[in-house]
Design a protein around this motif. Sequence first.
Motif, PDB file in Angstrom:
ATOM      1  N   GLU A  16       0.661  -1.474  -0.207  1.00 30.77           N
ATOM      2  CA  GLU A  16       0.383   0.375   0.061  1.00 30.77           C
ATOM      3  C   GLU A  16       1.364   0.928  -0.241  1.00 30.77           C
ATOM      4  N   PRO A  17       0.003   2.523  -0.278  1.00 35.31           N
ATOM      5  CA  PRO A  17       0.920   3.559  -0.065  1.00 35.31           C
ATOM      6  C   PRO A  17       1.614   3.624   1.287  1.00 35.31           C
ATOM      7  N   ARG A  18       3.337   3.925   1.127  1.00 34.61           N
ATOM      8  CA  ARG A  18       4.112   3.983   2.654  1.00 34.61           C
ATOM      9  C   ARG A  18       5.019   4.294   2.088  1.00 34.61           C
ATOM     10  N   GLU A  19       5.694   5.169   3.067  1.00 36.56           N
ATOM     11  CA  GLU A  19       6.971   6.122   3.059  1.00 36.56           C
ATOM     12  C   GLU A  19       7.536   6.206   4.569  1.00 36.56           C
TER      13      GLU A  19
ATOM     14  N   LEU B 232       0.268  10.913  -4.839  1.00 41.28           N
ATOM     15  CA  LEU B 232      -0.402  10.092  -5.241  1.00 41.28           C
ATOM     16  C   LEU B 232      -1.817  10.957  -5.797  1.00 41.28           C
ATOM     17  N   GLU B 233      -2.381  11.965  -5.335  1.00 44.49           N
ATOM     18  CA  GLU B 233      -3.719  12.368  -5.734  1.00 44.49           C
ATOM     19  C   GLU B 233      -3.227  13.390  -6.982  1.00 44.49           C
ATOM     20  N   GLN B 234      -2.576  12.975  -7.839  1.00 45.39           N
ATOM     21  CA  GLN B 234      -2.071  13.728  -8.676  1.00 45.39           C
ATOM     22  C   GLN B 234      -2.479  12.431  -9.472  1.00 45.39           C
ATOM     23  N   VAL B 235      -2.017  11.051  -9.714  1.00 44.77           N
ATOM     24  CA  VAL B 235      -1.442   9.692 -10.149  1.00 44.77           C
ATOM     25  C   VAL B 235      -3.194   9.980 -10.752  1.00 44.77           C
ATOM     26  N   PRO B 236      -3.041   9.393 -11.982  1.00 43.44           N
ATOM     27  CA  PRO B 236      -4.537   8.376 -12.408  1.00 43.44           C
ATOM     28  C   PRO B 236      -4.962   7.815 -12.155  1.00 43.44           C
TER      29      PRO B 236
ATOM     30  N   ILE C 111      -3.677   3.186 -12.450  1.00 41.90           N
ATOM     31  CA  ILE C 111      -2.523   3.334 -12.975  1.00 41.90           C
ATOM     32  C   ILE C 111      -1.516   2.505 -12.135  1.00 41.90           C
ATOM     33  N   ILE C 112      -1.218   2.306 -10.755  1.00 40.72           N
ATOM     34  CA  ILE C 112      -0.563   1.693  -9.512  1.00 40.72           C
ATOM     35  C   ILE C 112      -1.096   0.402  -9.292  1.00 40.72           C
ATOM     36  N   GLN C 113      -0.019  -0.741  -8.864  1.00 42.60           N
ATOM     37  CA  GLN C 113      -0.163  -1.782  -8.970  1.00 42.60           C
ATOM     38  C   GLN C 113       1.191  -1.845  -7.614  1.00 42.60           C
ATOM     39  N   PHE C 114      -0.064  -2.066  -6.451  1.00 40.59           N
ATOM     40  CA  PHE C 114       0.872  -1.943  -5.041  1.00 40.59           C
ATOM     41  C   PHE C 114       0.890  -3.520  -5.575  1.00 40.59           C
TER      42      PHE C 114
END
Length: 425
Positions: free
Chosen positions: A41-44, A118-122, A125-128
């Motif tokens: 998942e999105p993680r920083e 992330l908010e600007q990425v359509p 298109i991201i596969q986690f």
Amino acid sequence: MVARKQLSVAIIGGGPGGLGSAIALSELPYVSVTLYEQAPEPREVGAGISIGRNAWNVLHLLGAAEGVKGAKKGHSWQRNGRTGEPANLDAASGPGKPEEDGYAAIRARRTRLQAALLEQVPTGIIQFNKKLVSLHDIGENKGVRLVFKDGTEAIADLVIGADGIRSIVRRTLFPDHKLHVTGNTAFRVLIPVSSIEHLTQFPTSTGWWHGLNGHFYFSHVDDESERELCEITVRSYNETVDPERTATWAIPATNERVLARTGEYDPRVKELLQVIPEGSWREFAMVAGPCLQDIKGWDKVALIGDASHPLSGAFGSGAAFAMEDGWILARAIEHTTTSDTTVKDALDIFQEIRGPYYERMYDFLDKRRDALGKTREENADFDSIIRARIAVFGVLGGGALDWIYKNDIKQTWHDYVAAEQGAKL
Ligand SMILES: Cc1cc2nc3c(=O)[nH]c(=O)nc-3n(C[C@H](O)[C@H](O)[C@H](O)COP(=O)(O)OP(=O)(O)OC[C@H]3O[C@@H](n4cnc5c(N)ncnc54)[C@H](O)[C@@H]3O)c2cc1C
């Protein structure tokens, strides 16, 4: 109307470089983009991040500037770590100088930068959960085959290696390029501002406290309307690092481990370190590698961000570099899209613009290392060494590095196009 070739682009890695590339490339209607990120998942990981003029410039181009909020850096203090005495006020600081357009240099939570991108990425298109384990050149005009840990595969015309400092894409293209442990380790934490409010003697302006074997750094990371969190970093130089501790980023470190490296500091620093809850520190053992002559390979793979220039955060601006790379690559593809050899031509342009930029950074670091080495040999006493180190920080912030901290990537592109047109006349 000239026919535009449809291109499939696979981006490996969802850090600032991968997300920036995804935004810039998705704006091109003839490009289909898929971003593969190994995390579920999105993680920083990490704590705070500096956003200077160069980062703002590219964030504006990506449409993500509005979402990044943080603490205005204003002036940064360079202090003698043992006494706290300010050695200089970083008044002329490039990274810290207030700007007139409202986009001053800030220190922000890394998660804020990630969320804004992330908010600007359509959507879609991201596969986690897609860890790349190998990539293969499958021949001219056939693209690159990607193999993931879950056993799935994909094929793309262009692969962008945005997979960070330990890049598998780089290791595949350039197996002889090796990283080394620098001996420089950062221990980082974000803590609530409320937990240090009772320490009235501690100066809470952004500051570096320089010791003999490292430095201590303090900064707010939220703007004045929030002021929830602040960031602390303890940097330790000359560490002998267990190879296991370099395999991953951000491994937990005990308070005891950090405090063992802070014995020489001003009592106010030590008092502040006492409030940090056990289990909060994260350790980053720095690795770095030599400058790559090529930041592309197979005529269909690009390396961007930390994958392309493993500088180990040397200029504190690597997120900006990574986003700039992605934006320039998108411009190069747009520029060459009617050519029969779009991908190759675009990669040549990318190399021509970004290769010398990174070489210049490496050159600067070589010279600085030589200068610091001489100071250590010539001046054995603490004060001289600290003064020399602070002088280096002065160079970092004093305008000599405006070609980094004030880089205007859009202007760079205009200059490239103008030079190309001039050459054709
Ligand atoms: C201690 C420290 C402090 C720093 N401070 C600053 C600062 O103040 N300002 C600044 O601008 N920069 C700073 N930097 C540098 C900055 O963090 C990096 O330069 C920046 O994150 C690079 O972005 P990137 O997109 O190239 O790579 P990364 O941010 O490293 O992202 C790479 C991504 O690729 C993914 N990935 C890796 N391998 C695979 C794989 N095989 N398959 C799929 N996905 C994969 C990772 O999970 C990750 O999401 C600092 C660095 C350090 C270490």
